[in-house]
Write an enzyme that holds these catalytic residues in place. Structure first.
Site, PDB file in Angstrom:
ATOM      1  N   GLU A 112     -68.966  35.412 -57.581  1.00 52.82           N
ATOM      2  CA  GLU A 112     -68.899  36.768 -58.123  1.00 52.82           C
ATOM      3  C   GLU A 112     -67.789  36.927 -59.157  1.00 52.82           C
ATOM      4  O   GLU A 112     -67.358  38.035 -59.454  1.00 52.82           O
ATOM      5  CB  GLU A 112     -68.702  37.771 -56.981  1.00 52.82           C
ATOM      6  CG  GLU A 112     -69.846  37.786 -55.985  1.00 52.82           C
ATOM      7  CD  GLU A 112     -69.632  38.790 -54.877  1.00 52.82           C
ATOM      8  OE1 GLU A 112     -69.665  40.005 -55.150  1.00 52.82           O
ATOM      9  OE2 GLU A 112     -69.417  38.358 -53.725  1.00 52.82           O
ATOM     10  N   SER A 142     -73.132  40.620 -53.460  1.00 43.94           N
ATOM     11  CA  SER A 142     -73.896  40.885 -54.684  1.00 43.94           C
ATOM     12  C   SER A 142     -75.331  40.378 -54.617  1.00 43.94           C
ATOM     13  O   SER A 142     -75.942  40.092 -55.642  1.00 43.94           O
ATOM     14  CB  SER A 142     -73.201  40.271 -55.913  1.00 43.94           C
ATOM     15  OG  SER A 142     -72.030  40.973 -56.227  1.00 43.94           O
ATOM     16  N   TYR A 175     -77.345  43.981 -61.731  1.00 42.91           N
ATOM     17  CA  TYR A 175     -76.504  43.631 -62.867  1.00 42.91           C
ATOM     18  C   TYR A 175     -77.209  43.399 -64.195  1.00 42.91           C
ATOM     19  O   TYR A 175     -76.576  43.464 -65.234  1.00 42.91           O
ATOM     20  CB  TYR A 175     -75.688  42.377 -62.529  1.00 42.91           C
ATOM     21  CG  TYR A 175     -74.927  42.508 -61.244  1.00 42.91           C
ATOM     22  CD1 TYR A 175     -73.958  43.489 -61.087  1.00 42.91           C
ATOM     23  CD2 TYR A 175     -75.187  41.678 -60.171  1.00 42.91           C
ATOM     24  CE1 TYR A 175     -73.260  43.620 -59.905  1.00 42.91           C
ATOM     25  CE2 TYR A 175     -74.496  41.807 -58.983  1.00 42.91           C
ATOM     26  CZ  TYR A 175     -73.536  42.774 -58.863  1.00 42.91           C
ATOM     27  OH  TYR A 175     -72.860  42.913 -57.691  1.00 42.91           O
ATOM     28  N   ARG A 211     -67.707  50.326 -48.578  1.00 42.54           N
ATOM     29  CA  ARG A 211     -69.072  50.811 -48.738  1.00 42.54           C
ATOM     30  C   ARG A 211     -69.949  50.232 -47.646  1.00 42.54           C
ATOM     31  O   ARG A 211     -69.833  49.056 -47.298  1.00 42.54           O
ATOM     32  CB  ARG A 211     -69.606  50.362 -50.106  1.00 42.54           C
ATOM     33  CG  ARG A 211     -70.693  51.235 -50.686  1.00 42.54           C
ATOM     34  CD  ARG A 211     -71.224  50.654 -51.987  1.00 42.54           C
ATOM     35  NE  ARG A 211     -72.065  49.497 -51.747  1.00 42.54           N
ATOM     36  CZ  ARG A 211     -72.006  48.371 -52.439  1.00 42.54           C
ATOM     37  NH1 ARG A 211     -71.121  48.221 -53.412  1.00 42.54           N
ATOM     38  NH2 ARG A 211     -72.817  47.361 -52.148  1.00 42.54           N
ATOM     39  N   ASP A 257     -74.027  49.730 -46.624  1.00 48.97           N
ATOM     40  CA  ASP A 257     -75.402  49.762 -47.108  1.00 48.97           C
ATOM     41  C   ASP A 257     -76.344  49.926 -45.921  1.00 48.97           C
ATOM     42  O   ASP A 257     -76.138  49.307 -44.864  1.00 48.97           O
ATOM     43  CB  ASP A 257     -75.740  48.486 -47.867  1.00 48.97           C
ATOM     44  CG  ASP A 257     -74.902  48.330 -49.127  1.00 48.97           C
ATOM     45  OD1 ASP A 257     -74.492  49.366 -49.691  1.00 48.97           O
ATOM     46  OD2 ASP A 257     -74.659  47.184 -49.541  1.00 48.97           O
ATOM     47  N   GLU A 281     -75.100  46.007 -44.209  1.00 46.50           N
ATOM     48  CA  GLU A 281     -73.841  45.280 -44.285  1.00 46.50           C
ATOM     49  C   GLU A 281     -72.732  46.195 -44.774  1.00 46.50           C
ATOM     50  O   GLU A 281     -72.967  47.326 -45.203  1.00 46.50           O
ATOM     51  CB  GLU A 281     -73.967  44.065 -45.203  1.00 46.50           C
ATOM     52  CG  GLU A 281     -74.395  44.383 -46.625  1.00 46.50           C
ATOM     53  CD  GLU A 281     -74.663  43.120 -47.432  1.00 46.50           C
ATOM     54  OE1 GLU A 281     -73.776  42.758 -48.235  1.00 46.50           O
ATOM     55  OE2 GLU A 281     -75.724  42.500 -47.255  1.00 46.50           O
ATOM     56  N   ASN A 286     -69.219  46.364 -47.325  1.00 46.40           N
ATOM     57  CA  ASN A 286     -68.559  45.774 -48.484  1.00 46.40           C
ATOM     58  C   ASN A 286     -67.134  46.307 -48.510  1.00 46.40           C
ATOM     59  O   ASN A 286     -66.929  47.509 -48.700  1.00 46.40           O
ATOM     60  CB  ASN A 286     -69.316  46.164 -49.762  1.00 46.40           C
ATOM     61  CG  ASN A 286     -68.853  45.386 -50.978  1.00 46.40           C
ATOM     62  OD1 ASN A 286     -67.680  45.086 -51.114  1.00 46.40           O
ATOM     63  ND2 ASN A 286     -69.786  45.067 -51.853  1.00 46.40           N
ATOM     64  N   GLY A 302     -67.684  46.971 -56.023  1.00 44.53           N
ATOM     65  CA  GLY A 302     -67.577  46.963 -57.472  1.00 44.53           C
ATOM     66  C   GLY A 302     -66.874  48.209 -57.986  1.00 44.53           C
ATOM     67  O   GLY A 302     -67.008  49.293 -57.427  1.00 44.53           O
TER      68      GLY A 302
END
Length: 329
Positions: free
Chosen positions: A44, A170, A238, A277, A279, A292, A294, A298
């Site tokens: 990443e 990612s 992305y 974060r 998800d 999951e 994070n 980002g």
């Protein structure tokens, strides 16, 4: 982790709280010399460099003495000359507890979670096992090896399913599997990104992300990749310009509050701190499933954390200041 987007419904007029939280730090000098750590050696790296550049500019805009620091180019021990660290080193080395341990040893304040939460959060299997132990809903899964009985995996999880590297972010190395004969190649793709691979039951429904800052769940974002993509994969995050993000997210008030509460419980279970974060998915029966966590999301002007912060009344520069202020007692 800086998502590009096309259609964005960011009208936050229906959200109850739109006033940005006040920071207890008002003078940039209180931060001292700040290293914005990004880049590194993980898969990443490029995403992390983008996040770092955005955070660095935001902090400098507010008068903070902040500089770029890339562990791939600089000796990590040089961080001892800084007063604090803003960590946007995505992936291995920066999100898995290694950097957190170094900074803890050097007694340097840092943004985000500590060693335990970072190591757990980077390991999708152990995170899911912990959530299961806490009674939090997360999709069933199986660990895979080259010797796995593929038919048994399908018997257990059904089709379609998704194959993932356990220690990547990612959506790197992930494959949606629709047929039994696709499983071996999906495993090889994931195994090329790391030595531990999992298969997870596919949840058909709506995908959401829940940003948490200062132990508060921000307005929920609904993600909607274009129909031609299989899921919210690396390409959708992305490279494509046709992924849509919605705030308000389309849930009823009670559903959104339930999802926020579930996400906070998941965040706390991992012992995550500061910001991060979660998800999640909602299936066609209305049930929510955690995917999951994070712990180093980002951070560009188009990423998901800034989207949620904007709906909360906070611009990007203020968001970066607010996260950095968490490192000052």
């Amino acid at each position: 982790m800086s998502q590009s987007s096309s259609t964005q419904s960011l009208d936050s007029t229906d959200n109850a709280a739109q006033t940005a939280p006040a920071s207890h730090i008002t003078d940039a000098k209180a931060f001292g010399r700040v290293a914005v750590v990004c880049g590194g050696n993980s898969n990443e790296r490029d995403v992390s460099l983008n996040s770092g550049a955005a955070v660095l500019k935001a902090l400098q805009n507010r008068g903070v003495d902040a500089v770029h620091f890339d562990p791939k180019e600089q000796d990590i021990t040089e961080l001892s000359s800084y007063d604090r660290v803003f960590n946007v080193l995505h992936g291995r080395g920066g999100e898995d507890g290694l950097l957190q341990g170094v900074l803890q040893w050097l007694d340097i304040p840092q943004t985000g979670s500590g060693v335990l939460a970072s190591a757990l959060g980077m390991d999708k299997v152990r995170t899911k096992q912990l959530w299961q132990g806490c009674g939090l809903s997360t999709a069933p899964f199986s660990l895979l090896t080259a010797q796995t009985d593929w038919q048994q995996v399908v018997n257990t999880l059904g089709l379609p399913l998704i194959v993932k590297p356990v220690h990547e972010g990612s959506s790197i190395g992930m494959t949606k599997v629709n047929h039994l004969d696709e499983l071996p190649l999906a495993y090889e793709t994931a195994a090329a990104c790391g030595d531990v691979v999992m298969a997870e039951r596919w949840i058909t429904g709506r995908e959401f992300t829940i940003v948490i800052i200062d132990d508060e769940a921000y307005p929920v974002i609904r993600l909607e990749p274009a129909d031609i993509t299989n899921f919210y994969d690396f390409e959708a995050k992305y490279k494509r310009n046709d992924t849509s993000y919605y705030i308000p997210c389309g849930l009823s008030e009670s559903e959104e509050q339930h999802l926020q509460a579930l996400s906070l419980a998941a965040f706390r279970a991992v012992d995550a701190k500061g910001w991060g974060r979660i998800d999640a998915m909602q299936d066609h029966n209305g049930n929510f499933w955690l995917l999951e966590i994070n712990t180093v999301p980002g951070m560009t002007s188009h990423s998901l954390v800034p989207m949620a912060a904007k709906a909360r009344g906070m611009d990007f520069d203020s968001l970066c200041w607010h996260i950095l202020a968490q490192t000052v007692a």
